[in-house]
Design a protein around this motif. Structure first.
Motif, PDB file in Angstrom:
ATOM      1  N   UNK A 303     -42.351  16.094 -64.795  1.00 34.65           N
ATOM      2  CA  UNK A 303     -41.613  16.938 -63.867  1.00 34.65           C
ATOM      3  C   UNK A 303     -41.015  16.142 -62.726  1.00 34.65           C
ATOM      4  N   UNK A 304     -40.457  14.973 -63.034  1.00 38.16           N
ATOM      5  CA  UNK A 304     -39.860  14.137 -62.002  1.00 38.16           C
ATOM      6  C   UNK A 304     -38.686  13.368 -62.604  1.00 38.16           C
ATOM      7  N   UNK A 305     -38.142  12.425 -61.827  1.00 40.07           N
ATOM      8  CA  UNK A 305     -37.080  11.545 -62.300  1.00 40.07           C
ATOM      9  C   UNK A 305     -37.406  10.132 -61.847  1.00 40.07           C
ATOM     10  N   UNK A 306     -36.643   9.161 -62.318  1.00 41.04           N
ATOM     11  CA  UNK A 306     -37.025   7.774 -62.024  1.00 41.04           C
ATOM     12  C   UNK A 306     -36.977   7.430 -60.539  1.00 41.04           C
ATOM     13  N   UNK A 307     -35.920   7.786 -59.788  1.00 37.25           N
ATOM     14  CA  UNK A 307     -35.924   7.419 -58.361  1.00 37.25           C
ATOM     15  C   UNK A 307     -37.145   7.952 -57.612  1.00 37.25           C
ATOM     16  N   UNK A 308     -37.508   9.212 -57.873  1.00 39.74           N
ATOM     17  CA  UNK A 308     -38.679   9.774 -57.201  1.00 39.74           C
ATOM     18  C   UNK A 308     -39.947   9.085 -57.679  1.00 39.74           C
ATOM     19  N   UNK A 309     -40.042   8.863 -58.978  1.00 40.38           N
ATOM     20  CA  UNK A 309     -41.213   8.176 -59.542  1.00 40.38           C
ATOM     21  C   UNK A 309     -41.410   6.815 -58.871  1.00 40.38           C
ATOM     22  N   UNK A 310     -40.350   6.028 -58.813  1.00 39.87           N
ATOM     23  CA  UNK A 310     -40.445   4.689 -58.235  1.00 39.87           C
ATOM     24  C   UNK A 310     -40.798   4.753 -56.753  1.00 39.87           C
ATOM     25  N   UNK A 311     -40.224   5.690 -56.022  1.00 32.79           N
ATOM     26  CA  UNK A 311     -40.474   5.813 -54.585  1.00 32.79           C
ATOM     27  C   UNK A 311     -41.934   6.168 -54.303  1.00 32.79           C
ATOM     28  N   UNK A 312     -42.456   7.168 -55.017  1.00 33.97           N
ATOM     29  CA  UNK A 312     -43.828   7.628 -54.778  1.00 33.97           C
ATOM     30  C   UNK A 312     -44.839   6.575 -55.202  1.00 33.97           C
ATOM     31  N   UNK A 313     -44.674   6.033 -56.394  1.00 34.86           N
ATOM     32  CA  UNK A 313     -45.643   5.064 -56.908  1.00 34.86           C
ATOM     33  C   UNK A 313     -45.647   3.800 -56.060  1.00 34.86           C
ATOM     34  N   UNK A 314     -44.487   3.313 -55.681  1.00 37.54           N
ATOM     35  CA  UNK A 314     -44.421   2.099 -54.864  1.00 37.54           C
ATOM     36  C   UNK A 314     -45.058   2.310 -53.499  1.00 37.54           C
ATOM     37  N   UNK A 315     -44.837   3.485 -52.899  1.00 39.32           N
ATOM     38  CA  UNK A 315     -45.431   3.764 -51.592  1.00 39.32           C
ATOM     39  C   UNK A 315     -46.948   3.828 -51.682  1.00 39.32           C
ATOM     40  N   UNK A 316     -47.476   4.478 -52.704  1.00 40.65           N
ATOM     41  CA  UNK A 316     -48.927   4.598 -52.852  1.00 40.65           C
ATOM     42  C   UNK A 316     -49.567   3.264 -53.226  1.00 40.65           C
ATOM     43  N   UNK A 317     -48.841   2.422 -53.964  1.00 38.64           N
ATOM     44  CA  UNK A 317     -49.376   1.099 -54.312  1.00 38.64           C
ATOM     45  C   UNK A 317     -49.521   0.229 -53.064  1.00 38.64           C
ATOM     46  N   UNK A 318     -48.593   0.336 -52.122  1.00 37.66           N
ATOM     47  CA  UNK A 318     -48.633  -0.344 -50.824  1.00 37.66           C
ATOM     48  C   UNK A 318     -49.004  -1.826 -50.955  1.00 37.66           C
ATOM     49  N   UNK A 319     -48.021  -2.615 -51.357  1.00 34.92           N
ATOM     50  CA  UNK A 319     -48.227  -4.059 -51.488  1.00 34.92           C
ATOM     51  C   UNK A 319     -47.668  -4.817 -50.290  1.00 34.92           C
ATOM     52  N   UNK A 320     -47.575  -4.158 -49.152  1.00 34.02           N
ATOM     53  CA  UNK A 320     -46.924  -4.758 -47.975  1.00 34.02           C
ATOM     54  C   UNK A 320     -47.583  -6.062 -47.535  1.00 34.02           C
ATOM     55  N   UNK A 321     -48.862  -6.235 -47.834  1.00 31.85           N
ATOM     56  CA  UNK A 321     -49.550  -7.454 -47.414  1.00 31.85           C
ATOM     57  C   UNK A 321     -49.546  -8.566 -48.444  1.00 31.85           C
TER      58      UNK A 321
END
Length: 362
Positions: A303-321
């Protein structure tokens, strides 16, 4: 999948007769405090005491369990001549229990010898009781161990299946929010990596279609609301979905996010689920390129699309460090030459492509 899964509240109490079936003594493998905080350790201890079953505890398992610690657990099981193994905890404890059962039955097997893939004597029977919603280890014939060189490596096959799983979702209620997010991301990675695997089949599709909408709905809510108290219904749904995702993993194996994600855990301290998720958008985008129809079905099921998928997953993964040098990336790529996870990815994948992705992300 030769595992008898008993799912539901009070799974231990309602099914305690299986312990008597397996013998009169067991090795109890745990890690950290999860087994105690969840209530699972108390429930199992009470059941074993009622049944008159002797329990030999082994609580030296750490996150990302070492082959050496599992080897020692297996030796302890032999010393006390136990009849079966019980593992309580997250993926580390469950994987360690599987490995300990193999070591216990194979006296001449060295700690590192488990990675050789040679013929083994049948392991001791294993009962697994999970306390996190993500690993899928309960239903897979896989255990991930850390070698003496510090690198993670999986062992797999029929010897690494549990005999019984007592799956009570209430044991996940005490898991902190951050760990819940990471383990849910791990379950999503199992589903997505299997969905675009070269081994994808109708069994994987069936379980993937069950897992995807549940995992995505809750992960999206985690992204939108941040840390919030989670309802029992959410915890129950995530645990059931993690087992469905484990079935996808068991049918298809994993792709390059798991193979590459190990170094993010080993060298950069990222929890396993977040490490896999950091690489997942690139994997799914590759699936869109090589498996067009499957990609459409994937996004429809979630129930999603690729831009939303990438945005949510990348934010939750949080590799900023996380930062990597060219020297580190070159060393990682050398390790990945011929990696089976790469061969199992859509269109195949090379160490050179992996290096390009790491330079782009980190």
């Amino acid at each position: 999948m030769p595992v008898d899964v008993r799912f539901g509240y009070d799974a231990v109490r309602r099914n305690e007769a299986i312990f008597t079936e397996l013998g009169k003594s067991c090795l109890l493998v745990t890690s950290g405090s999860a087994a105690e905080k969840s209530g699972a350790l108390s429930d199992v201890g009470d059941a074993l005491e009622r049944l008159g079953i002797t329990c030999v505890p082994f609580s030296e398992i750490t996150q990302n369990p070492t082959a050496e610690s599992c080897f020692r657990a297996g030796g302890l099981a032999r010393d006390f001549e136990v009849d079966f193994v019980v593992g309580i905890g997250g993926g580390s404890a469950l994987d360690a229990a599987k490995a300990a059962a193999v070591y216990a039955a194979n006296r001449t097997l060295s700690a590192e010898g488990i990675f050789d893939g040679g013929p083994l004597l049948p392991p001791l029977p294993v009962v697994l009781i999970g306390t996190t919603a993500g690993t899928g280890s309960e239903v897979t014939g896989v255990a991930v161990l850390t070698r003496e060189n510090g690198c993670k490596k999986s062992v797999s096959g029929r010897d690494y299946y549990a005999k019984y799983v007592l799956a009570d979702p209430r044991y996940t209620y005490s898991v902190p929010w951050g760990v819940t997010v990471s383990t849910a991301l791990d379950a999503l990675a199992h589903t997505a990596e299997g969905w675009f695997s070269s081994r994808f089949d109708e069994t994987a599709r069936l379980f993937g279609q069950k897992a995807l909408p549940v995992l995505w709905r809750h992960l999206k809510a985690f992204y939108e609301t941040g840390e919030q108290p989670l309802s029992d219904e959410t915890r129950d749904a995530l645990y059931a979905a993690s087992l469905d995702a484990g079935m996808v993993l068991n049918a298809c194996g994993t792709g390059f996010p798991h193979g590459m994600g190990y170094v993010l855990t080993e060298a950069h301290g990222l929890p396993h689920g977040r490490a896999c998720a950091a690489l997942l958008p690139a994997y799914v985008e590759r699936g869109m390129q090589f498996c067009t129809d499957r990609a459409k079905a994937f996004f429809a099921a979630a129930g999603t699309n690729f831009p939303e998928f990438a945005r949510v997953v990348s934010a939750l993964a949080d590799t900023s460090g996380v930062r990597m040098t060219d020297e580190q990336i070159a060393r990682y790529c050398a390790r990945w030459e011929g990696l089976k996870n790469f061969q199992n990815s859509p269109g195949g994948y090379s160490a050179a492509e992996a290096g390009t992705l790491l330079r782009k992300l980190f």
